[in-house]
Each structure stands twice: as C-alpha cells, then as structure tokens.
Design a protein around this motif. Structure first.
Motif, PDB file in Angstrom:
ATOM      1  N   LEU A  33      35.863  43.864  64.900  1.00 28.88           N
ATOM      2  CA  LEU A  33      35.589  45.183  64.335  1.00 28.88           C
ATOM      3  C   LEU A  33      36.132  45.296  62.907  1.00 28.88           C
ATOM      4  O   LEU A  33      35.455  45.798  62.012  1.00 28.88           O
ATOM      5  N   ALA A  71      33.104  53.466  73.031  1.00 29.80           N
ATOM      6  CA  ALA A  71      32.064  52.435  72.927  1.00 29.80           C
ATOM      7  C   ALA A  71      32.305  51.386  73.998  1.00 29.80           C
ATOM      8  O   ALA A  71      33.431  50.950  74.207  1.00 29.80           O
ATOM      9  N   GLY A  73      30.690  47.647  75.586  1.00 29.91           N
ATOM     10  CA  GLY A  73      29.781  46.530  75.353  1.00 29.91           C
ATOM     11  C   GLY A  73      29.064  46.163  76.631  1.00 29.91           C
ATOM     12  O   GLY A  73      29.243  46.794  77.678  1.00 29.91           O
ATOM     13  N   VAL A 101      28.931  55.332  74.169  1.00 27.25           N
ATOM     14  CA  VAL A 101      27.904  54.581  73.455  1.00 27.25           C
ATOM     15  C   VAL A 101      27.903  53.139  73.929  1.00 27.25           C
ATOM     16  O   VAL A 101      28.955  52.501  74.030  1.00 27.25           O
ATOM     17  N   VAL A 103      27.189  49.481  73.000  1.00 25.00           N
ATOM     18  CA  VAL A 103      27.087  48.642  71.815  1.00 25.00           C
ATOM     19  C   VAL A 103      26.661  47.260  72.284  1.00 25.00           C
ATOM     20  O   VAL A 103      27.367  46.613  73.043  1.00 25.00           O
ATOM     21  N   ASP A 104      25.487  46.856  71.826  1.00 29.50           N
ATOM     22  CA  ASP A 104      24.901  45.596  72.256  1.00 29.50           C
ATOM     23  C   ASP A 104      24.501  44.810  71.009  1.00 29.50           C
ATOM     24  O   ASP A 104      23.713  45.314  70.205  1.00 29.50           O
ATOM     25  N   GLU A 108      20.528  48.651  68.252  1.00 28.47           N
ATOM     26  CA  GLU A 108      21.192  49.855  67.764  1.00 28.47           C
ATOM     27  C   GLU A 108      22.091  50.403  68.868  1.00 28.47           C
ATOM     28  O   GLU A 108      21.728  50.344  70.044  1.00 28.47           O
ATOM     29  N   PRO A 109      23.266  50.946  68.512  1.00 31.52           N
ATOM     30  CA  PRO A 109      24.110  51.585  69.523  1.00 31.52           C
ATOM     31  C   PRO A 109      23.321  52.682  70.238  1.00 31.52           C
ATOM     32  O   PRO A 109      22.516  53.375  69.623  1.00 31.52           O
ATOM     33  N   ARG A 110      23.526  52.793  71.537  1.00 33.93           N
ATOM     34  CA  ARG A 110      22.748  53.733  72.343  1.00 33.93           C
ATOM     35  C   ARG A 110      23.674  54.663  73.111  1.00 33.93           C
ATOM     36  O   ARG A 110      24.474  54.215  73.943  1.00 33.93           O
TER      37      ARG A 110
END
Length: 125
Positions: A33, A71, A73, A101, A103-104, A108-110
C-alpha cells in the motif's frame, strides 16, 4: 486487519500460523500500500472462532475506531467460500456500520452490500 489463522480439530484450536508469520503478512500488505502512496495501519486479530465471528469482530473494531471504510481482498479459499453465508466477508458486510470494499487486483474496487454479495455468489457458482 489480518485474521491470524487457526485450525480447529474436535473442539481444540491451534494456531496455523505464529505471530511472526501473521506480522510478516500484515507488513507485506502495508508495504504494498505504501508503495502506491496509501497510508494505512495494520493489526492482527487473534483467534475468534469461525470466519463469521472474525467478520463480526472486524466490524465491531471498525465501529470502535470510527473507520470510514474497510477494504477486503480476495480470499485464498476462493469466491464460493468468500461470499457464502457464514463467511468473514458476508458477516463483515452485514455487520459493518461503514462502507466495505472488495479490492481485487486488476479490477476497480467494489463496494459490498447484501445485493452485491448475492451477485458475487451467483457469479462464482
């Protein structure tokens, strides 16, 4: 937040990873990050029971610290396990008072909601 992995056999829990392994995982995520200019903190959540209990504990922690978002993953256990009822992601999404959210990498973050969990569950089948 990293949930320290445990294994439960006949009601006996044992750590599948030690504290140093858990810390190395958190540090690797924070370093990744930071390389993208994102400032974040990491914590290790000790054994809390099943995946759903971990999700609820994470939601409580986020509320206690006033997090604006959490967030998550992709799970190494795969999308069927990640988005199923009783999963950490599902329990977190239902219990959180802030935005969750997904994060993949490569996407796009979903934002996750009950509706998007159903969509993701259906897409994984």
């Amino acid at each position: 937040m990293h949930v320290q992995q445990t294994v439960v056999v006949e009601e006996q829990a044992a750590d599948a990873e030690d504290f140093e392994q858990a810390r190395a995982t958190v540090t690797a995520h924070l370093d990744r990050l930071a390389a993208h200019g994102v400032v974040a903190r990491g914590q290790i959540l000790g054994s809390v029971g099943d995946h759903a209990a971990a999700g609820r504990a994470l939601a409580r922690h986020a509320a206690e610290v006033g997090a604006r978002a959490v967030a998550v993953g992709r799970s190494p256990r795969g999308p069927l396990a990640q988005f199923a009822d009783g999963s950490l992601t599902a329990a977190l999404t239902h219990a959180a008072t802030c935005t969750v959210v997904l994060v993949d990498p490569g996407s796009e973050p979903r934002p996750l909601t009950a509706a998007t969990l159903s969509e993701l569950r259906g897409a994984a089948s």
